[in-house]
Design a protein around this motif. Structure first.
Motif, short mmCIF file in Angstrom:
data_model
loop_
_atom_site.label_atom_id
_atom_site.label_comp_id
_atom_site.label_asym_id
_atom_site.label_seq_id
_atom_site.Cartn_x
_atom_site.Cartn_y
_atom_site.Cartn_z
N PHE A 281 -12.02 -0.40 -10.35
CA PHE A 281 -13.22 -0.91 -9.67
C PHE A 281 -13.93 -1.96 -10.53
N SER A 282 -13.94 -1.75 -11.84
CA SER A 282 -14.66 -2.66 -12.74
C SER A 282 -13.91 -3.96 -12.97
N PHE A 283 -12.58 -3.89 -13.07
CA PHE A 283 -11.79 -5.07 -13.45
C PHE A 283 -10.89 -5.58 -12.34
N ASP A 284 -11.01 -4.99 -11.14
CA ASP A 284 -10.25 -5.44 -9.97
C ASP A 284 -8.75 -5.43 -10.25
N THR A 285 -8.25 -4.32 -10.77
CA THR A 285 -6.82 -4.15 -11.02
C THR A 285 -6.23 -3.23 -9.96
N PRO A 286 -4.91 -3.24 -9.77
CA PRO A 286 -4.29 -2.33 -8.79
C PRO A 286 -4.59 -0.87 -9.15
N THR A 287 -5.17 -0.15 -8.21
CA THR A 287 -5.69 1.18 -8.54
C THR A 287 -4.60 2.17 -8.91
N ALA B 89 -1.55 1.69 -10.04
CA ALA B 89 -0.94 1.36 -11.33
C ALA B 89 -1.92 1.62 -12.48
N THR B 90 -3.20 1.39 -12.25
CA THR B 90 -4.20 1.64 -13.29
C THR B 90 -4.31 3.13 -13.59
N ILE B 91 -4.26 3.96 -12.56
CA ILE B 91 -4.29 5.42 -12.76
C ILE B 91 -3.11 5.85 -13.63
N VAL B 92 -1.93 5.36 -13.32
CA VAL B 92 -0.75 5.71 -14.10
C VAL B 92 -0.88 5.18 -15.53
N SER B 93 -1.46 4.00 -15.71
CA SER B 93 -1.64 3.43 -17.05
C SER B 93 -2.57 4.30 -17.89
N VAL B 94 -3.64 4.79 -17.27
CA VAL B 94 -4.56 5.69 -17.99
C VAL B 94 -3.83 6.98 -18.37
N ALA B 95 -3.03 7.51 -17.45
CA ALA B 95 -2.24 8.72 -17.76
C ALA B 95 -1.30 8.45 -18.92
N LEU B 96 -0.70 7.26 -18.95
CA LEU B 96 0.20 6.90 -20.04
C LEU B 96 -0.55 6.84 -21.38
N ALA B 97 -1.77 6.32 -21.35
CA ALA B 97 -2.58 6.27 -22.57
C ALA B 97 -2.89 7.68 -23.07
N ILE B 98 -3.19 8.59 -22.15
CA ILE B 98 -3.45 9.98 -22.53
C ILE B 98 -2.19 10.61 -23.10
N SER C 95 0.82 -1.21 0.00
CA SER C 95 0.00 0.00 0.00
C SER C 95 0.86 1.26 0.00
N TYR C 96 2.08 1.17 0.54
CA TYR C 96 2.97 2.32 0.55
C TYR C 96 3.82 2.39 -0.70
N LEU C 97 4.06 1.25 -1.33
CA LEU C 97 4.84 1.23 -2.55
C LEU C 97 4.00 1.57 -3.78
N PHE C 98 2.75 1.07 -3.80
CA PHE C 98 1.91 1.26 -4.98
C PHE C 98 0.61 1.99 -4.68
N GLY C 99 0.39 2.38 -3.44
CA GLY C 99 -0.79 3.15 -3.08
C GLY C 99 -2.01 2.29 -2.82
N ASP C 100 -2.97 2.88 -2.13
CA ASP C 100 -4.24 2.20 -1.84
C ASP C 100 -5.32 3.27 -1.75
N ILE C 101 -5.62 3.88 -2.88
CA ILE C 101 -6.52 5.02 -2.92
C ILE C 101 -7.93 4.65 -2.46
N SER D 94 -9.87 9.64 -12.55
CA SER D 94 -11.26 9.20 -12.74
C SER D 94 -11.32 7.91 -13.55
N GLY D 95 -10.57 7.89 -14.65
CA GLY D 95 -10.56 6.68 -15.48
C GLY D 95 -9.91 5.51 -14.76
N GLY D 96 -8.81 5.78 -14.05
CA GLY D 96 -8.11 4.70 -13.35
C GLY D 96 -8.94 4.08 -12.25
N VAL D 97 -9.62 4.91 -11.46
CA VAL D 97 -10.47 4.38 -10.39
C VAL D 97 -11.62 3.58 -10.98
N GLY D 98 -12.22 4.08 -12.05
CA GLY D 98 -13.32 3.36 -12.69
C GLY D 98 -12.90 2.02 -13.24
N VAL D 99 -11.78 1.99 -13.96
CA VAL D 99 -11.28 0.74 -14.53
C VAL D 99 -10.88 -0.24 -13.43
#
Length: 265
Positions: A233-239, A241-250, A113-119, A226-231
């Motif tokens: 929550f929907s697909f049960d992925t690390p939040t 890392a998912t936020i950063v992945s969405v930022a990378l896509a943008i 939770s401290y290395l990758f967060g737990d939003i 917003s996109g990372g939290v939504g994805v």
């Protein structure tokens, strides 16, 4: 209606984006990407110190991050390979933090939770601290904006205007430490640097002024959260890392837009 924890998560992420967007612009302009990572990695050592001495987590992380950033600044002016020093300090601080945490007595600590967060686990108290800190940091940036931009673009011009580039650098350094302390619960120590750099880098091809870049970087950060939290929550992925992945896509999308503009011109 969204669940309460999702609302808190979104608000926490927006609060972090409020400061990582504008401050990230200075990180990009000053080419301080590795500097930001080293400061973030020191946060893990701050976590261990906070738990060992029973002080508020945000205080220990803030002090350790600021101490590390200040120490790196001290090395920057010497005749040594700054990139090498940053590499040693960055990875060394992370390793020392992980070792120190293992010696904290009678504490069940979820290092992930401290290395990758737990939003998704952000509390109302965390949310309050994030927004207070973000507003304070943003207020300082707005107050010193002209001096910070001038010192970043041309140090000689800054000196001729009676400004102190070192003082402005210290403001950026303190801002980085504050961002690390606020963001560790949201995206974690290993991903804080990404939230500083990627939204700002994604905004750069779309704008022509520093002010516009800061605003667009903030908006991209909000979209990523917003996109990372939504994805997540929907697909049960690390939040985080998912936020950063969405930022990378943008980031990829904005650079495609820039390439299309160049061909059309």
């Amino acid at each position: 209606m969204l669940d309460d924890f999702l609302i808190r998560s979104l608000l926490a992420g927006i609060g972090v984006a409020l400061i990582t967007g504008p401050l990230g612009c200075f990180v990009v302009w000053r080419r301080m990407a590795y500097f930001g990572d080293a400061t973030a990695h020191a946060a893990v050592l701050g976590v261990a110190i906070s738990l060992s001495f029973s002080v508020p987590l945000i205080l220990g992380v803030l002090l350790m991050s600021f101490a590390m950033a200040s120490a790196i600044m001290g090395f920057a002016g010497r005749d040594q390979g700054v990139d090498t020093i940053l590499g040693v300090v960055s990875h060394g601080a992370l390793a020392l933090g992980l070792v120190a945490v293992s010696f904290v007595p009678e504490v069940q600590l979820d290092l992930m939770s401290y290395l990758f967060g737990d939003i998704l686990a952000v509390s109302r108290w965390d949310l309050t601290l994030i927004w207070i800190g973000a507003i304070v940091c943003l207020g300082v940036l707005v107050w010193r904006w002209g001096a910070l931009v001038t010192s970043t673009v041309n140090e000689e011009l800054a000196h001729s205007m009676g400004l102190s580039p070192k003082q402005e650098q210290m403001i950026v350094t303190f801002g980085l430490a504050m961002v690390v302390a606020l963001s560790i619960k949201v995206v974690g120590a290993l991903l804080i640097g990404a939230m500083l750099i990627i939204p700002a880098a994604a905004a750069r091809p779309l704008v022509r002024t520093p002010e516009a870049m800061a605003i667009v970087a903030f908006l991209i950060g909000v979209a990523a959260v917003s996109g990372g939290v939504g994805v997540s929550f929907s697909f049960d992925t690390p939040t985080g890392a998912t936020i950063v992945s969405v930022a990378l896509a943008i980031f990829g999308a904005t650079h495609v837009v820039r390439a299309i503009r160049r061909k059309a011109a």
